[in-house]
Write a protein that holds these residues in place. Structure first.
Motif, PDB file in Angstrom:
ATOM      1  N   ASP A  40       0.803  -1.227   0.000  1.00 14.95           N
ATOM      2  CA  ASP A  40       0.000   0.000   0.000  1.00 14.95           C
ATOM      3  C   ASP A  40       0.833   1.273   0.000  1.00 14.95           C
ATOM      4  O   ASP A  40       0.279   2.372   0.008  1.00 14.95           O
ATOM      5  CB  ASP A  40      -0.949   0.006   1.204  1.00 14.95           C
ATOM      6  N   GLY A  41       2.156   1.145   0.011  1.00 19.26           N
ATOM      7  CA  GLY A  41       3.021   2.322  -0.015  1.00 19.26           C
ATOM      8  C   GLY A  41       3.030   3.097   1.290  1.00 19.26           C
ATOM      9  O   GLY A  41       3.462   4.255   1.326  1.00 19.26           O
ATOM     10  N   ARG A  42       2.584   2.477   2.367  1.00 21.54           N
ATOM     11  CA  ARG A  42       2.459   3.170   3.645  1.00 21.54           C
ATOM     12  C   ARG A  42       3.800   3.399   4.335  1.00 21.54           C
ATOM     13  O   ARG A  42       3.875   4.158   5.292  1.00 21.54           O
ATOM     14  CB  ARG A  42       1.532   2.386   4.585  1.00 21.54           C
ATOM     15  N   LEU A  43       4.851   2.735   3.868  1.00 25.10           N
ATOM     16  CA  LEU A  43       6.170   2.880   4.502  1.00 25.10           C
ATOM     17  C   LEU A  43       7.103   3.800   3.739  1.00 25.10           C
ATOM     18  O   LEU A  43       8.216   4.069   4.200  1.00 25.10           O
ATOM     19  CB  LEU A  43       6.820   1.500   4.660  1.00 25.10           C
ATOM     20  N   ASN A  44       6.673   4.287   2.595  1.00 25.55           N
ATOM     21  CA  ASN A  44       7.558   5.093   1.744  1.00 25.55           C
ATOM     22  C   ASN A  44       8.074   6.342   2.457  1.00 25.55           C
ATOM     23  O   ASN A  44       9.276   6.625   2.439  1.00 25.55           O
ATOM     24  CB  ASN A  44       6.859   5.466   0.440  1.00 25.55           C
TER      25      ASN A  44
END
Length: 160
Positions: free
Chosen positions: A120-124
């Motif tokens: 989900d790209g939540r750590l980018n």
């Protein structure tokens, strides 16, 4: 859809087994299995989501039931060494103790959560703000290395 999900479970199990191939039981093997789960999930995000959509699947379909057991047994390596499981566990992922169920839930939530955060790209943004971390993938790898994955306590034995 159920056949596709069954295929996904078999592929997930193969990914975990491939990552753990040749690694002795213990912390390194458990981390390798976790990496296999995350790498499968990142490579197949839509399939992973389908595999979790019970309302879209026929849970009684034999291929799906069997494939779920295969992936559950593969993932169980995160929680316990093969020698710690009974023959019943190995054949059908049968009854578990409360301690095993708790460890399995915690481990599954950990690897599935890492996978979804990455997908989900939540750590980018977090990865970009951290010194020494080049990407979200590196952050997940560091998280897997950081956490000590402890196997379920065998029935009747205390931790040492």
């Amino acid at each position: 859809m159920s056949e596709l999900a069954a295929s996904g479970h078999r592929r997930l199990a193969a990914s975990m087994a491939e990552q753990a191939d040749g690694i002795e039981a213990g912390q390194a093997r458990r981390k390798a299995i976790a990496r296999g789960y995350v790498s499968f999930a990142v490579a197949n995000p839509d399939l992973l989501h389908l595999m979790s959509r019970n309302e879209m699947l026929d849970a009684a379909r034999p291929a799906l039931t069997q494939a779920r057991q295969v992936s559950a047994r593969a993932l169980a390596g995160v929680f316990s060494a093969p020698a710690e499981r009974t023959e019943e566990d190995r054949s059908s992922f049968g009854r578990t103790t409360a301690a095993q169920a708790i460890a399995m839930t915690a481990g599954w939530a950990y690897v599935h959560g890492l996978a979804l955060l990455l997908i989900d790209g939540r750590l980018n943004a977090l990865a970009a703000s951290a010194d020494g971390i080049r990407s979200a993938e590196d952050l997940v790898e560091a998280a897997i290395e950081h956490v000590q994955i402890v196997p379920a306590e065998p029935a009747g034995k205390g931790r040492k």
